[in-house]
Design a protein around this motif. Structure first.
Motif, PDB file in Angstrom:
ATOM      1  N   GLY A 125      31.199  46.164  56.158  1.00  0.00           N
ATOM      2  CA  GLY A 125      30.708  46.350  54.796  1.00  0.00           C
ATOM      3  C   GLY A 125      31.756  46.930  53.878  1.00  0.00           C
ATOM      4  N   ARG A 126      32.900  46.270  53.801  1.00  0.00           N
ATOM      5  CA  ARG A 126      34.000  46.788  52.975  1.00  0.00           C
ATOM      6  C   ARG A 126      33.686  46.626  51.493  1.00  0.00           C
ATOM      7  NH1 ARG A 126      36.561  42.819  50.470  1.00  0.00           N
ATOM      8  NH2 ARG A 126      36.626  40.712  51.320  1.00  0.00           N
ATOM      9  N   PRO A 127      34.390  47.366  50.617  1.00  0.00           N
ATOM     10  CA  PRO A 127      34.233  47.146  49.174  1.00  0.00           C
ATOM     11  C   PRO A 127      34.637  45.727  48.795  1.00  0.00           C
ATOM     12  CG  PRO A 127      35.450  49.176  49.634  1.00  0.00           C
ATOM     13  CD  PRO A 127      35.329  48.445  50.932  1.00  0.00           C
ATOM     14  N   ALA A 128      34.009  45.197  47.767  1.00  0.00           N
ATOM     15  CA  ALA A 128      34.428  43.911  47.223  1.00  0.00           C
ATOM     16  C   ALA A 128      35.771  44.103  46.515  1.00  0.00           C
ATOM     17  CB  ALA A 128      33.391  43.379  46.249  1.00  0.00           C
ATOM     18  N   LEU A 129      36.647  43.126  46.667  1.00  0.00           N
ATOM     19  CA  LEU A 129      37.990  43.197  46.086  1.00  0.00           C
ATOM     20  C   LEU A 129      38.185  42.034  45.122  1.00  0.00           C
ATOM     21  CD1 LEU A 129      40.887  44.336  45.959  1.00  0.00           C
ATOM     22  CD2 LEU A 129      41.408  42.970  48.005  1.00  0.00           C
ATOM     23  N   ILE A 130      38.477  42.364  43.870  1.00  0.00           N
ATOM     24  CA  ILE A 130      38.649  41.333  42.849  1.00  0.00           C
ATOM     25  C   ILE A 130      39.983  41.546  42.131  1.00  0.00           C
ATOM     26  CG2 ILE A 130      36.176  40.988  42.542  1.00  0.00           C
ATOM     27  CD1 ILE A 130      36.267  42.733  40.071  1.00  0.00           C
ATOM     28  N   ALA A 131      40.395  40.541  41.380  1.00  0.00           N
ATOM     29  CA  ALA A 131      41.674  40.619  40.679  1.00  0.00           C
ATOM     30  C   ALA A 131      41.489  40.367  39.189  1.00  0.00           C
ATOM     31  CB  ALA A 131      42.665  39.604  41.248  1.00  0.00           C
ATOM     32  N   VAL A 132      42.266  41.059  38.379  1.00  0.00           N
ATOM     33  CA  VAL A 132      42.316  40.810  36.942  1.00  0.00           C
ATOM     34  C   VAL A 132      43.181  39.574  36.715  1.00  0.00           C
ATOM     35  CG1 VAL A 132      43.088  41.710  34.709  1.00  0.00           C
ATOM     36  CG2 VAL A 132      42.072  43.260  36.410  1.00  0.00           C
ATOM     37  N   THR A 133      42.675  38.638  35.944  1.00  0.00           N
ATOM     38  CA  THR A 133      43.463  37.458  35.577  1.00  0.00           C
ATOM     39  C   THR A 133      44.281  37.799  34.336  1.00  0.00           C
ATOM     40  OG1 THR A 133      41.519  36.585  34.401  1.00  0.00           O
ATOM     41  CG2 THR A 133      41.906  35.804  36.655  1.00  0.00           C
ATOM     42  N   GLN A 134      43.658  37.702  33.176  1.00  0.00           N
ATOM     43  CA  GLN A 134      44.263  38.149  31.925  1.00  0.00           C
ATOM     44  C   GLN A 134      43.302  39.155  31.284  1.00  0.00           C
ATOM     45  OE1 GLN A 134      47.231  37.519  30.702  1.00  0.00           O
ATOM     46  NE2 GLN A 134      47.935  35.666  31.755  1.00  0.00           N
ATOM     47  N   LEU A 135      43.856  40.216  30.730  1.00  0.00           N
ATOM     48  CA  LEU A 135      43.032  41.240  30.109  1.00  0.00           C
ATOM     49  C   LEU A 135      42.232  40.661  28.946  1.00  0.00           C
ATOM     50  CD1 LEU A 135      45.660  44.131  29.951  1.00  0.00           C
ATOM     51  CD2 LEU A 135      43.824  43.868  31.627  1.00  0.00           C
ATOM     52  N   THR A 136      41.050  41.223  28.698  1.00  0.00           N
ATOM     53  CA  THR A 136      40.236  40.736  27.581  1.00  0.00           C
ATOM     54  C   THR A 136      40.827  41.140  26.234  1.00  0.00           C
ATOM     55  OG1 THR A 136      38.781  42.659  27.856  1.00  0.00           O
ATOM     56  CG2 THR A 136      38.082  40.577  28.848  1.00  0.00           C
ATOM     57  N   SER A 137      41.866  41.964  26.239  1.00  0.00           N
ATOM     58  CA  SER A 137      42.580  42.286  25.003  1.00  0.00           C
ATOM     59  C   SER A 137      43.701  41.292  24.713  1.00  0.00           C
ATOM     60  CB  SER A 137      43.179  43.701  25.098  1.00  0.00           C
ATOM     61  OG  SER A 137      44.060  43.791  26.200  1.00  0.00           O
ATOM     62  N   THR A 138      43.905  40.343  25.621  1.00  0.00           N
ATOM     63  CA  THR A 138      44.994  39.369  25.490  1.00  0.00           C
ATOM     64  C   THR A 138      44.501  38.091  24.817  1.00  0.00           C
ATOM     65  OG1 THR A 138      46.031  40.223  27.504  1.00  0.00           O
ATOM     66  CG2 THR A 138      46.737  38.061  26.753  1.00  0.00           C
ATOM     67  N   SER A 139      45.253  37.625  23.855  1.00  0.00           N
ATOM     68  CA  SER A 139      44.900  36.400  23.138  1.00  0.00           C
ATOM     69  C   SER A 139      45.718  35.223  23.659  1.00  0.00           C
ATOM     70  CB  SER A 139      45.161  36.569  21.642  1.00  0.00           C
ATOM     71  OG  SER A 139      46.559  36.681  21.399  1.00  0.00           O
ATOM     72  N   ASP A 140      45.300  34.036  23.285  1.00  0.00           N
ATOM     73  CA  ASP A 140      46.043  32.838  23.661  1.00  0.00           C
ATOM     74  C   ASP A 140      47.467  32.891  23.106  1.00  0.00           C
ATOM     75  OD1 ASP A 140      45.732  30.024  24.874  1.00  0.00           O
ATOM     76  OD2 ASP A 140      46.554  29.586  22.897  1.00  0.00           O
ATOM     77  N   ALA A 141      47.612  33.347  21.868  1.00  0.00           N
ATOM     78  CA  ALA A 141      48.936  33.437  21.242  1.00  0.00           C
ATOM     79  C   ALA A 141      49.857  34.377  22.013  1.00  0.00           C
ATOM     80  CB  ALA A 141      48.803  33.890  19.792  1.00  0.00           C
ATOM     81  N   GLN A 142      49.314  35.487  22.513  1.00  0.00           N
ATOM     82  CA  GLN A 142      50.125  36.427  23.291  1.00  0.00           C
ATOM     83  C   GLN A 142      50.616  35.813  24.588  1.00  0.00           C
ATOM     84  OE1 GLN A 142      47.133  39.804  22.951  1.00  0.00           O
ATOM     85  NE2 GLN A 142      49.029  40.935  23.300  1.00  0.00           N
ATOM     86  N   VAL A 143      49.734  35.101  25.271  1.00  0.00           N
ATOM     87  CA  VAL A 143      50.110  34.487  26.546  1.00  0.00           C
ATOM     88  C   VAL A 143      51.275  33.521  26.349  1.00  0.00           C
ATOM     89  CG1 VAL A 143      49.324  32.880  28.331  1.00  0.00           C
ATOM     90  CG2 VAL A 143      47.883  34.789  27.669  1.00  0.00           C
ATOM     91  N   VAL A 144      51.227  32.768  25.262  1.00  0.00           N
ATOM     92  CA  VAL A 144      52.298  31.806  24.983  1.00  0.00           C
ATOM     93  C   VAL A 144      53.576  32.517  24.544  1.00  0.00           C
ATOM     94  CG1 VAL A 144      53.005  29.872  23.525  1.00  0.00           C
ATOM     95  CG2 VAL A 144      50.659  29.972  24.414  1.00  0.00           C
ATOM     96  N   ALA A 145      53.459  33.431  23.570  1.00  0.00           N
ATOM     97  CA  ALA A 145      54.642  34.047  22.969  1.00  0.00           C
ATOM     98  C   ALA A 145      55.278  35.132  23.835  1.00  0.00           C
ATOM     99  CB  ALA A 145      54.279  34.634  21.604  1.00  0.00           C
ATOM    100  N   GLU A 146      54.454  35.922  24.533  1.00  0.00           N
ATOM    101  CA  GLU A 146      54.969  37.080  25.256  1.00  0.00           C
ATOM    102  C   GLU A 146      55.139  36.850  26.750  1.00  0.00           C
ATOM    103  OE1 GLU A 146      52.522  40.425  24.277  1.00  0.00           O
ATOM    104  OE2 GLU A 146      52.759  40.145  22.104  1.00  0.00           O
TER     105      GLU A 146
END
Length: 237
Positions: free
Chosen positions: A109-130
């Motif tokens: 009964g281990r803890p569930a383990l998940i991963a962050v993909t992209q933060l909800t503060s990140t925009s499409d423009a940021q992903v492309v430009a930064e």
């Protein structure tokens, strides 16, 4: 994992957190983020578990595999229910995180383990430009979710707007935990990919994370109940 509302205890110290917990009641699932965790430590996390709360430890680990493995071994022993890493850490890091959780929990009964993909503060423009991801935000999230699944994790933290696609490519059992949830009349603050509880339910999210609308309310439990009503009265399509 049940289909909970996870209340973000995004406060500065355990005194304020304890006051909120008293107002919310013992059966509420809570998120302990970096600010509170760094201030109060693992002993506070353990005390919240002892009060009967489900706990999502939102520390977004992102380091070399061995460091993440050892850190996960430590936090898993505290009895947490859910914890996360950054998918951008890569396959080996995520596999090491799971190894650490299995060692630390010492039971099936281990803890569930998940991963962050992209933060909800990140925009499409940021992903492309930064980040230089010319294919854009949606494609980046999908690829990171697939990598997370291939690494043996249980799911991802993602925006409601990406949930249906992630479920499509990773399967219905792959957990989607969605932050940035608030009623339509509430300000977005620093998150740009927000949604309502009804939106999240319709998209098939497994759990939602709500913060300011509950924790900064004059009546946190009443605010929690209002969100719960909207969340649970809408079924996935």
């Amino acid at each position: 994992m049940r289909r909970p509302i996870i209340v973000a205890l995004d406060v500065e110290n355990k005194a304020k957190a304890s006051m909120l917990l008293e107002q919310l009641g013992g059966d509420v699932y809570v998120k302990i983020g970096m600010e509170l965790f760094y201030k109060e430590g693992l002993s506070f996390v353990e005390s919240v578990k002892q009060r009967g709360h489900g706990v999502f430890l939102d520390v977004k680990m992102h380091d070399i595999p061995e460091t993440v493995k050892r850190a996960m071994t430590i936090v898993a022993a505290s009895g947490i229910d859910l914890v996360n890493v950054h998918a951008l850490g890569g396959r080996r890091m995520m596999e090491a995180a799971r190894e650490g959780i299995e060692i630390g929990s010492g039971s099936p009964g281990r803890p569930a383990l998940i991963a962050v993909t992209q933060l909800t503060s990140t925009s499409d423009a940021q992903v492309v430009a930064e980040q230089g991801v010319t294919s854009g935000l949606a494609h980046s999230v999908e690829q990171l979710a697939l990598l997370t699944k291939q690494s043996g994790l249980d799911g991802v933290v993602c925006s409601v707007h990406e949930t249906k696609q992630i479920k499509h490519v990773c399967g219905s059992d792959f957990l989607c935990v969605t932050p940035g949830i608030r009623s339509a009349q509430t300000a977005e603050h620093d998150q740009v990919r927000t949604a309502t509880p009804a939106d999240a339910a319709a998209a098939g999210a497994d759990a939602i994370v709500c913060g300011r609308q509950i924790t900064r309310s004059s009546n946190p439990y009443k605010a929690y109940q209002a969100i719960q009503k909207e969340w649970l009265s809408n079924e996935p399509v």
